[in-house]
Design a protein around this motif. Structure first.
Motif, PDB file in Angstrom:
ATOM      1  N   MET A   1      34.960 141.748  51.651  1.00  0.00           N
ATOM      2  CA  MET A   1      35.322 142.625  52.769  1.00  0.00           C
ATOM      3  C   MET A   1      36.332 141.946  53.701  1.00  0.00           C
ATOM      4  SD  MET A   1      33.788 145.432  52.139  1.00  0.00           S
ATOM      5  CE  MET A   1      34.012 146.320  53.692  1.00  0.00           C
ATOM      6  N   LYS A   2      36.166 140.651  53.910  1.00  0.00           N
ATOM      7  CA  LYS A   2      37.112 139.895  54.737  1.00  0.00           C
ATOM      8  C   LYS A   2      38.494 139.878  54.090  1.00  0.00           C
ATOM      9  CE  LYS A   2      37.723 135.170  56.526  1.00  0.00           C
ATOM     10  NZ  LYS A   2      37.124 133.807  56.508  1.00  0.00           N
ATOM     11  N   ALA A   3      38.540 139.708  52.771  1.00  0.00           N
ATOM     12  CA  ALA A   3      39.816 139.692  52.057  1.00  0.00           C
ATOM     13  C   ALA A   3      40.514 141.048  52.157  1.00  0.00           C
ATOM     14  CB  ALA A   3      39.607 139.299  50.597  1.00  0.00           C
TER      15      ALA A   3
ATOM     16  N   LYS B   1      36.581 150.372  56.273  1.00  0.00           N
ATOM     17  CA  LYS B   1      35.253 150.765  56.718  1.00  0.00           C
ATOM     18  C   LYS B   1      34.284 150.674  55.543  1.00  0.00           C
ATOM     19  CE  LYS B   1      36.674 152.120  60.823  1.00  0.00           C
ATOM     20  NZ  LYS B   1      36.562 153.508  61.282  1.00  0.00           N
ATOM     21  N   THR B   2      33.016 150.458  55.849  1.00  0.00           N
ATOM     22  CA  THR B   2      32.003 150.538  54.796  1.00  0.00           C
ATOM     23  C   THR B   2      31.507 151.985  54.700  1.00  0.00           C
ATOM     24  OG1 THR B   2      30.122 150.125  56.249  1.00  0.00           O
ATOM     25  CG2 THR B   2      31.228 148.190  55.285  1.00  0.00           C
ATOM     26  N   ALA B   3      30.877 152.294  53.595  1.00  0.00           N
ATOM     27  CA  ALA B   3      30.299 153.628  53.422  1.00  0.00           C
ATOM     28  C   ALA B   3      29.362 153.959  54.577  1.00  0.00           C
ATOM     29  CB  ALA B   3      29.552 153.682  52.094  1.00  0.00           C
ATOM     30  N   GLU B   4      28.588 152.967  54.999  1.00  0.00           N
ATOM     31  CA  GLU B   4      27.601 153.198  56.067  1.00  0.00           C
ATOM     32  C   GLU B   4      28.258 153.549  57.401  1.00  0.00           C
ATOM     33  OE1 GLU B   4      25.555 151.637  52.766  1.00  0.00           O
ATOM     34  OE2 GLU B   4      27.379 150.898  53.721  1.00  0.00           O
ATOM     35  N   ASP B   5      29.498 153.130  57.608  1.00  0.00           N
ATOM     36  CA  ASP B   5      30.188 153.486  58.843  1.00  0.00           C
ATOM     37  C   ASP B   5      30.315 154.995  58.996  1.00  0.00           C
ATOM     38  OD1 ASP B   5      30.556 150.853  59.676  1.00  0.00           O
ATOM     39  OD2 ASP B   5      32.484 150.655  58.656  1.00  0.00           O
ATOM     40  N   HIS B   6      30.262 155.712  57.876  1.00  0.00           N
ATOM     41  CA  HIS B   6      30.354 157.176  57.912  1.00  0.00           C
ATOM     42  C   HIS B   6      29.031 157.846  57.550  1.00  0.00           C
ATOM     43  CE1 HIS B   6      34.582 157.256  58.778  1.00  0.00           C
ATOM     44  NE2 HIS B   6      34.870 156.500  57.732  1.00  0.00           N
ATOM     45  N   GLY B   7      27.959 157.059  57.521  1.00  0.00           N
ATOM     46  CA  GLY B   7      26.653 157.631  57.211  1.00  0.00           C
ATOM     47  C   GLY B   7      26.410 157.846  55.732  1.00  0.00           C
ATOM     48  N   TRP B   8      27.260 157.252  54.879  1.00  0.00           N
ATOM     49  CA  TRP B   8      27.058 157.345  53.433  1.00  0.00           C
ATOM     50  C   TRP B   8      26.079 156.271  52.993  1.00  0.00           C
ATOM     51  CZ3 TRP B   8      32.464 157.886  50.652  1.00  0.00           C
ATOM     52  CH2 TRP B   8      33.204 158.909  51.283  1.00  0.00           C
ATOM     53  N   ARG B   9      25.496 156.479  51.809  1.00  0.00           N
ATOM     54  CA  ARG B   9      24.609 155.473  51.216  1.00  0.00           C
ATOM     55  C   ARG B   9      25.420 154.698  50.186  1.00  0.00           C
ATOM     56  NH1 ARG B   9      19.663 159.640  50.083  1.00  0.00           N
ATOM     57  NH2 ARG B   9      21.171 160.431  48.575  1.00  0.00           N
ATOM     58  N   GLY B  10      25.964 153.584  50.628  1.00  0.00           N
ATOM     59  CA  GLY B  10      26.946 152.863  49.819  1.00  0.00           C
ATOM     60  C   GLY B  10      26.445 152.382  48.481  1.00  0.00           C
ATOM     61  N   ASP B  11      25.152 152.083  48.362  1.00  0.00           N
ATOM     62  CA  ASP B  11      24.609 151.624  47.083  1.00  0.00           C
ATOM     63  C   ASP B  11      24.270 152.789  46.161  1.00  0.00           C
ATOM     64  OD1 ASP B  11      24.680 148.837  47.522  1.00  0.00           O
ATOM     65  OD2 ASP B  11      22.899 148.972  48.783  1.00  0.00           O
ATOM     66  N   ALA B  12      24.280 154.000  46.697  1.00  0.00           N
ATOM     67  CA  ALA B  12      23.837 155.161  45.909  1.00  0.00           C
ATOM     68  C   ALA B  12      24.977 156.091  45.514  1.00  0.00           C
ATOM     69  CB  ALA B  12      22.796 155.950  46.703  1.00  0.00           C
ATOM     70  N   ILE B  13      26.203 155.777  45.924  1.00  0.00           N
ATOM     71  CA  ILE B  13      27.307 156.714  45.700  1.00  0.00           C
ATOM     72  C   ILE B  13      27.486 157.041  44.222  1.00  0.00           C
ATOM     73  CG2 ILE B  13      29.812 157.032  45.879  1.00  0.00           C
ATOM     74  CD1 ILE B  13      28.386 157.386  48.519  1.00  0.00           C
ATOM     75  N   GLU B  14      27.394 156.046  43.349  1.00  0.00           N
ATOM     76  CA  GLU B  14      27.608 156.328  41.923  1.00  0.00           C
ATOM     77  C   GLU B  14      26.458 157.140  41.338  1.00  0.00           C
ATOM     78  OE1 GLU B  14      29.798 153.636  39.409  1.00  0.00           O
ATOM     79  OE2 GLU B  14      31.160 154.860  40.605  1.00  0.00           O
ATOM     80  N   ALA B  15      25.231 156.844  41.734  1.00  0.00           N
ATOM     81  CA  ALA B  15      24.098 157.657  41.270  1.00  0.00           C
ATOM     82  C   ALA B  15      24.229 159.087  41.791  1.00  0.00           C
ATOM     83  CB  ALA B  15      22.784 157.032  41.724  1.00  0.00           C
ATOM     84  N   GLU B  16      24.630 159.240  43.053  1.00  0.00           N
ATOM     85  CA  GLU B  16      24.883 160.574  43.591  1.00  0.00           C
ATOM     86  C   GLU B  16      25.985 161.269  42.790  1.00  0.00           C
ATOM     87  OE1 GLU B  16      23.913 159.429  48.287  1.00  0.00           O
ATOM     88  OE2 GLU B  16      25.925 160.078  47.684  1.00  0.00           O
ATOM     89  N   ALA B  17      27.013 160.510  42.441  1.00  0.00           N
ATOM     90  CA  ALA B  17      28.143 161.092  41.704  1.00  0.00           C
ATOM     91  C   ALA B  17      27.687 161.673  40.372  1.00  0.00           C
ATOM     92  CB  ALA B  17      29.231 160.048  41.480  1.00  0.00           C
ATOM     93  N   PHE B  18      26.787 160.974  39.670  1.00  0.00           N
ATOM     94  CA  PHE B  18      26.375 161.485  38.368  1.00  0.00           C
ATOM     95  C   PHE B  18      25.339 162.598  38.484  1.00  0.00           C
ATOM     96  CE2 PHE B  18      28.854 157.920  37.039  1.00  0.00           C
ATOM     97  CZ  PHE B  18      29.547 158.488  35.981  1.00  0.00           C
TER      98      PHE B  18
ATOM     99  N   LEU C   1      40.339 153.143  54.491  1.00  0.00           N
ATOM    100  CA  LEU C   1      39.711 152.798  53.222  1.00  0.00           C
ATOM    101  C   LEU C   1      38.202 152.735  53.439  1.00  0.00           C
ATOM    102  CD1 LEU C   1      39.863 151.724  50.242  1.00  0.00           C
ATOM    103  CD2 LEU C   1      39.904 149.418  51.228  1.00  0.00           C
ATOM    104  N   VAL C   2      37.459 153.510  52.659  1.00  0.00           N
ATOM    105  CA  VAL C   2      35.988 153.505  52.723  1.00  0.00           C
ATOM    106  C   VAL C   2      35.477 152.767  51.487  1.00  0.00           C
ATOM    107  CG1 VAL C   2      33.892 154.887  52.892  1.00  0.00           C
ATOM    108  CG2 VAL C   2      36.033 155.736  53.896  1.00  0.00           C
ATOM    109  N   VAL C   3      34.714 151.703  51.697  1.00  0.00           N
ATOM    110  CA  VAL C   3      34.272 150.844  50.602  1.00  0.00           C
ATOM    111  C   VAL C   3      32.804 151.113  50.263  1.00  0.00           C
ATOM    112  CG1 VAL C   3      34.117 148.487  49.726  1.00  0.00           C
ATOM    113  CG2 VAL C   3      35.911 149.085  51.372  1.00  0.00           C
ATOM    114  N   CYS C   4      32.556 151.393  48.991  1.00  0.00           N
ATOM    115  CA  CYS C   4      31.213 151.640  48.463  1.00  0.00           C
ATOM    116  C   CYS C   4      30.907 150.589  47.398  1.00  0.00           C
ATOM    117  CB  CYS C   4      31.128 153.014  47.803  1.00  0.00           C
ATOM    118  SG  CYS C   4      31.820 154.373  48.747  1.00  0.00           S
ATOM    119  N   GLY C   5      29.677 150.611  46.910  1.00  0.00           N
ATOM    120  CA  GLY C   5      29.313 149.754  45.786  1.00  0.00           C
ATOM    121  C   GLY C   5      28.858 148.376  46.231  1.00  0.00           C
TER     122      GLY C   5
END
Length: 370
Positions: A306-308, A318-335, A293-297
Motif C-alpha cells: 500500500m505504501k508503494a 483508498k482501501t475497499a473498507e474506506d468505502h464500506g466494502w468488504r475487501g477480503d470478500a470482493i472476489e467471493a461476492e463477484a462469483f 484507486l480502490v484496493v481490494c484483496g
C-alpha cells in the motif's frame, strides 16, 4: 436470488465465502461473508495438480490428479460452508444458488494462432448433490474457447459494487491476489480491465523458496529491504508489459531467478516495487490515471504494498473498507454475482475485459441429482 459465492485464489490461503441477494444486475442486499483456511491436505493436492498442469502437453489427456483434486476442493468448499452457514443461522435450504470459481491450476493466455488454456478444479456436481443447491461453475472456459483471455472476470461486479456504494467515474478498482488485476470504469457501462502484473504471488513464492514462511506477514521483510533498481528494470522488461490490454497472467509467468543473488529483505522490497510499477505501467497504457484507486484483496493487508502504491502512483489510493466494502470478500461476492448472471443468461465477459469479440455469457450449472 440469495447466492453463496466461493473463491479460492492462487495463493492457496483460504476458501472465501460471501452471500449476496441479487438478480445479476443490481445488488439488493449483502449477506454475511467469511473464510476458512485451506487444510494442508487440500493445499498439497492443489500444488501437486498445479505442478502436473504446468507440465501438461496440449492435446494429451488431462492429468489423472485433476479428478482427485477437484473432489477434494469441492469437499473443502462444502465443509467450509457448513460451518459458515451454521455460524450465521442459515441452512442450505435458504440458498438459491451457489457460485464456485474452483481452484486455478493452469492459466495460459492466448498466443498468435493458439487459443489459451485455463483450468479451475472443483467437482460442481458433487457439491450440488451434497448441498441440494444448483452450482454455477466453469466461468472461464467459454471465454477462452472464443479467443478471450478468460480473465479477469470480476470487472462487471466491480461496476455493480461501485454503483451500489454511490461511487463515480472515472474510477479504478484493483484486486491484489496472487496476480493483480485492475478494472477501469470510465462512466456509464464503459469498463476495461486486465491483469497488471504480480500481486502477492511472487512475494509468497520468494518467502516459501527461502524457507521463511508462507508469506511476508505485515510486509516485515520488505520493510527493512532496499529496492534493487537494476533487477526491477529487468523484471519490468518482460514482454507482457508491452502487450496491449486486455491481457491475463498466471502467477508462474514471472521467474524469481533474477532475485537469487539478493538477500531476502531486498528481494521482497524489489518485488513490492515490481507490483506497484507494473500497475503504473498499466495506468500509462490506459492513457491516464483515474480519479481514485480502490484496493481490494489480500495485498492490501501488506502495508509495504500500500505504501508503494501511494508513493509510486499519482492517484489517491483508498482501501475497499474506506468505502464500506468488504475487501477480503470482493472476489467471493463477484462469483455470487456472476453465478446469478449465468443463471439468467447475462454476459459475464466483454471485449474490453477479456478480449472476446462481443459480450458473452459463460459458466455452466450443475443441478442436484433427483
Amino acid at each position: 436470488m440469495r447466492v453463496l459465492g466461493f473463491m479460492t485464489g492462487t495463493s492457496l490461503d483460504a476458501c472465501d465465502m460471501a452471500i449476496l441477494e441479487t438478480d445479476g444486475e443490481t445488488i439488493s442486499a449483502f449477506g454475511p461473508a467469511g473464510d476458512r483456511k485451506l487444510t494442508e491436505a487440500v493445499r498439497d493436492i492443489a500444488l501437486a495438480a498445479t505442478r502436473e498442469a504446468l507440465q501438461w502437453t496440449r492435446g494429451t489427456p488431462e492429468p489423472a490428479i485433476f479428478n482427485e483434486a477437484a473432489l477434494a476442493v469441492a469437499r473443502e468448499h462444502f465443509e467450509a460452508a457448513e460451518g459458515f452457514l451454521a455460524e450465521h443461522g442459515l441452512s442450505w435450504a435458504q440458498i438459491d444458488l451457489i457460485g464456485m470459481h474452483g481452484q486455478t491450476v493452469l492459466h495460459e493466455r492466448p498466443q498468435e494462432g493458439r487459443v489459451g488454456r485455463t483450468v479451475q478444479l472443483g467437482d460442481a456436481q458433487w457439491l450440488a448433490n451434497a448441498t441440494g443447491v444448483p452450482v454455477a461453475y466453469d466461468f472461464r472456459t467459454a471465454d477462452v474457447a472464443a479467443g478471450g483471455e478468460g480473465a479477469p472476470l470480476a470487472p462487471i461486479y466491480h461496476l455493480a459494487r461501485a454503483r451500489a456504494s454511490g461511487l463515480e467515474a472515472p474510477l479504478a478498482v484493483l484486486n491484489v491476489g496472487g496476480v493483480a488485476n485492475v478494472t477501469f470504469w470510465a462512466g456509464g457501462d464503459e469498463i476495461a480491465a486486465f491483469d497488471t502484473g504480480p500481486g502477492n504471488g511472487m512475494i509468497d513464492l520468494l518467502i516459501q523458496d527461502r524457507g521463511a514462511g508462507r508469506y511476508d506477514a505485515g510486509g516485515h521483510y520488505a520493510s527493512v529491504g532496499q529496492v534493487d533498481e537494476g533487477v526491477l528494470r529487468g523484471l519490468l522488461g518482460h514482454p507482457y508489459f508491452q502487450a496491449p490490454p486486455p491481457k491475463s497472467l498466471d502467477r508462474y509467468d514471472f521467474s524469481l531467478d533474477s532475485l537469487e543473488h539478493l538477500k531476502l529483505e531486498d528481494a521482497a522490497a524489489t518485488l513490492v516495487a515490481f507490483t506497484a510499477e507494473a500497475l503504473k505501467l498499466g495506468f500509462d497504457m490506459m492513457g491516464g490515471a483515474p480519479s481514485e484507486l480502490v484496493v481490494c484483496g489480500g495485498g492490501r493487508h501488506n502495508p509495504e504494498i500500500m505504501k508503494a502504491f501511494a508513493e509510486r502512483l499519482s492517484v489517491p489510493v483508498k482501501t475497499a473498507e474506506d468505502h464500506g466494502w468488504r475487501g477480503d470478500a470482493i472476489e467471493a461476492e463477484a462469483f455470487a454475482y456472476l453465478a446469478a448472471r449465468t443463471a439468467r443468461g447475462l454476459p459475464i465477459s466483454f471485449p474490453k475485459t477479456t478480449g472476446v469479440p462481443a459480450p458473452m455469457t459463460g459458466g455452466r450449472i450443475a443441478r442436484p441429482a433427483t
